[in-house]
Design an enzyme around this catalytic site. Structure first.
Site, PDB file in Angstrom:
ATOM      1  N   HIS A 221      -9.795  10.746   2.531  1.00  0.00           N
ATOM      2  CA  HIS A 221     -10.179  12.117   2.200  1.00  0.00           C
ATOM      3  C   HIS A 221      -9.086  13.108   2.571  1.00  0.00           C
ATOM      4  O   HIS A 221      -9.356  14.293   2.763  1.00  0.00           O
ATOM      5  CB  HIS A 221     -11.484  12.497   2.912  1.00  0.00           C
ATOM      6  CG  HIS A 221     -12.625  11.620   2.565  1.00  0.00           C
ATOM      7  ND1 HIS A 221     -13.005  10.553   3.360  1.00  0.00           N
ATOM      8  CD2 HIS A 221     -13.446  11.619   1.500  1.00  0.00           C
ATOM      9  CE1 HIS A 221     -14.032   9.936   2.795  1.00  0.00           C
ATOM     10  NE2 HIS A 221     -14.321  10.558   1.665  1.00  0.00           N
ATOM     11  N   GLY A 402      22.772  10.705 -14.336  1.00  0.00           N
ATOM     12  CA  GLY A 402      23.840  10.819 -13.364  1.00  0.00           C
ATOM     13  C   GLY A 402      24.329   9.513 -12.791  1.00  0.00           C
ATOM     14  O   GLY A 402      24.878   9.502 -11.682  1.00  0.00           O
ATOM     15  N   CYS A 404      26.214   7.051 -14.773  1.00  0.00           N
ATOM     16  CA  CYS A 404      27.177   6.358 -15.636  1.00  0.00           C
ATOM     17  C   CYS A 404      28.322   5.766 -14.819  1.00  0.00           C
ATOM     18  O   CYS A 404      28.728   4.617 -15.029  1.00  0.00           O
ATOM     19  CB  CYS A 404      27.714   7.315 -16.700  1.00  0.00           C
ATOM     20  SG  CYS A 404      28.860   6.540 -17.868  1.00  0.00           S
ATOM     21  N   SER A 447      24.488   0.784 -21.044  1.00  0.00           N
ATOM     22  CA  SER A 447      25.914   0.478 -21.101  1.00  0.00           C
ATOM     23  C   SER A 447      26.154  -1.021 -20.985  1.00  0.00           C
ATOM     24  O   SER A 447      26.986  -1.584 -21.709  1.00  0.00           O
ATOM     25  CB  SER A 447      26.659   1.218 -19.983  1.00  0.00           C
ATOM     26  OG  SER A 447      26.596   2.610 -20.156  1.00  0.00           O
TER      27      SER A 447
END
Length: 578
Positions: A221, A402, A404, A447
């Site tokens: 709760h 962000g 790569c 990629s």
């Protein structure tokens, strides 16, 4: 500041939620004038015991998700985290009695409001001559010293629904069901942990935790737990929870020891991702089995939540074969999982991977590309990508997630590790094929898939020849595969733009007497120009296609990486005087 909730109104959210469940489940009906859901086939229960449970809303799928043949007959729901009204509980008891049931068992979690309201409804029903019994479930293993209020009712209550439901379905009488359920309830325990609190619609979070804290032993709760501990790994948290639950010094412990057989419940308290729940489940299974505990069944999912609380609870129930048969009995309850009726412990969890196909012997040897030179090219490419990690990540943050640069660095480290294992294949076709498999497995992301596709396809023309026209054909094949499966085209602001520009220049290798370096130099220059040109393009593929072009003022990181790889290859070959 109050938390945001997708509701119509705060006052009606409990009614709307129950109405939604019933609207989508033809096996349920609402009791008119009450926040009560019942089986729609009540008449089929004539001569059997009815099972009613409930409590405050906000614990979904508990309890209405467990209505069905082989589990609950009906549920009485209160407002969020509020005990249901006595009048609604009594109305539900009367409804099942009028359907011809021979008695009703109320299954109640041990909270003061629930005990009082269900207890009062029971007394009134008995005064009307309706046979009603009540079991109060307290499975909380948080408190090491017994409190006057007793142990709180938590997710283990769902297992009681299942056991009682199986007994009722088998025609067992009210008194026997009550006695057997009380015995089962004493053989289980539950402990919860949370990364933060939850918030009742229209209210603020019920407690605050700092970033490095975790709440241990909390209820359902939004109330605080028994202590706060420092944030730790999932393995460490699970170990701590199981230690606490099974320690004999804990008055509310479950007497689980080596050789015990248990049902394990891994319950999402509402806000954890499926990924985190899976990690917790794996840790719980491994930890218990390392202690010699046999996991007879494992139930993983959301069974009793606390709104959006990002936490987990673990429930352990000691079982024998007769009790397991009740757990395994069929039910139509929508929230009960489809659990395999076999022991979790003892099952083989891995299958041997298929053997890699044998490589064909080298049909051609790379002319003019000695193995040492190939290794040097790959090492320099890896160094280049590692050096570009932060730059590529910064470019990617404008239009992607962000990562790569991180993805390309992961590929570089995988190649470095592979080179340390031994010399690569001398055959260009085999070299590209092996690289494709490595990147598909280790690089990750789109990629990795695109480079894997490119290299797999590019390897095919090199199986027969390795002259300049063959390398041009290899580039063509790789680009075709990337477009076919990646759905990108030149001008879509992707890594394909750089490779495509280079590929157009490499067409000159197909001409008799073509010069290796002159053509390759032009190809690299075209690739670099294409990479820079992507900053002026509107993205047509990839994550960047979902971003307004006005926000894309930097070149595509994938295109920059591809151009950098080509530049490095050229510079190494020039330095070696190929």
């Amino acid at each position: 500041m109050n938390s945001k909730k997708l509701v119509n109104t705060v006052a009606d959210c409990a009614d709307d939620a129950l109405a939604g469940l019933v609207a989508c489940n033809p096996n349920l009906q609402l009791l008119q004038g009450h926040r009560v859901a019942l089986r729609s086939d009540l008449d089929s229960l004539k001569g059997r015991v009815a099972l009613l449970s409930g409590g405050g809303s906000g614990h979904e799928p508990a309890h209405a998700g467990f209505i069905g043949k082989g589990m609950l007959t009906g549920v009485i729901a209160g407002a969020v985290f509020t005990s249901p009204a006595v009048g609604s509980i009594l109305a539900a008891i009367r409804a099942v009695a009028q359907a011809g049931t021979v008695g009703t068992l109320l299954i109640v979690k041990n909270y003061t409001g629930d005990r009082l309201n269900f207890g009062l409804a029971r007394e009134q029903a008995q005064a009307e001559g309706i046979p009603v019994e009540m079991v109060v479930i307290g499975d909380d293993s948080a408190f090491t010293v017994l409190k006057k209020a007793g142990r709180r009712g938590l997710c283990g209550t769902v297992l009681i629904h299942k056991v009682a439901g199986a007994l009722a379905e088998a025609g067992v009488g009210l008194e026997e069901i009550t006695n057997r359920v009380n015995v089962v309830a004493k053989a289980m325990g539950t402990l919860g942990v949370s990364l933060s609190s939850c918030s009742v619609p229209g209210s603020r979070p019920t407690f605050e935790l700092s970033q490095d804290e975790v709440e241990l032993g909390l209820g359902i709760h939004g109330e605080a737990g028994v202590c706060r501990i420092k944030m730790a790994s999932a393995n460490e948290i699970v170990t701590l929870m199981l230690d606490h639950m099974t320690a004999s010094s804990n008055v509310s412990h479950v007497p689980v020891q080596s050789g015990s057989s248990v049902v394990l419940m891994v319950n999402n308290l509402g806000g954890l991702s499926f990924l985190e729940v899976g990690i917790i489940a794996d840790a719980a299974v491994r930890t218990l089995e390392s202690r010699g505990v046999k996991i007879a069944r494992a139930l993983v999912g959301t069974f009793m939540s606390a709104l959006e609380m990002p936490g987990i609870s673990l429930t352990l129930l000691l079982v024998d074969e007769p009790l397991l048969k009740l757990i395994d009995a069929e039910t139509t309850a929508s929230a009960w999982p489809n659990v395999a009726k076999v022991s979790v412990t003892g099952q083989k969890r891995t299958r041997a991977a298929p053997a890699e196909p044998l490589e064909a012997p080298n049909s051609t040897v790379a002319e003019g590309l000695a193995l040492k030179r190939v290794v040097l090219v790959m090492e320099r490419v890896c160094t280049t990508l590692l050096g570009l990690e932060e730059h590529l990540n910064a470019l990617d943050r404008a239009a992607g997630d962000g990562d790569c640069g991180t993805t390309h660095s992961r590929a570089a480290r995988a190649i470095q590790g592979w080179l340390k294992e031994g010399p690569p294949p001398a055959s260009p076709a085999q070299l590209l094929s092996r690289l494709s498999l490595l990147l598909l497995e280790k690089m990750g992301g789109s990629s990795g898939a695109l480079y894997g596709l490119f290299l797999t396809a590019a390897a095919q023309p090199l199986k027969a020849k390795t002259d300049l026209p063959a390398w041009s054909a290899a580039m063509d094949a790789g680009l075709e595969a990337m477009q076919k499966y990646g759905k990108a085209a030149p001008g879509d602001r992707t890594m394909l733009d750089s490779l495509w520009a280079a590929g157009q220049e490499l067409q000159a290798w197909k001409n008799p007497g073509a010069n290796l370096f002159q053509v390759l130099t032009k190809a690299v220059q075209s690739a670099e120009a294409a990479a820079q040109a992507t900053k002026n393009m509107e993205a047509g593929a990839g994550r960047a296609s979902y971003i307004s072009s006005a926000k894309l003022d930097q070149p595509d990181p994938g295109a920059v990486a591809a151009a950098a790889i080509l530049r490095t290859i050229l510079e190494v070959l020039q330095s070696q005087g190929v």
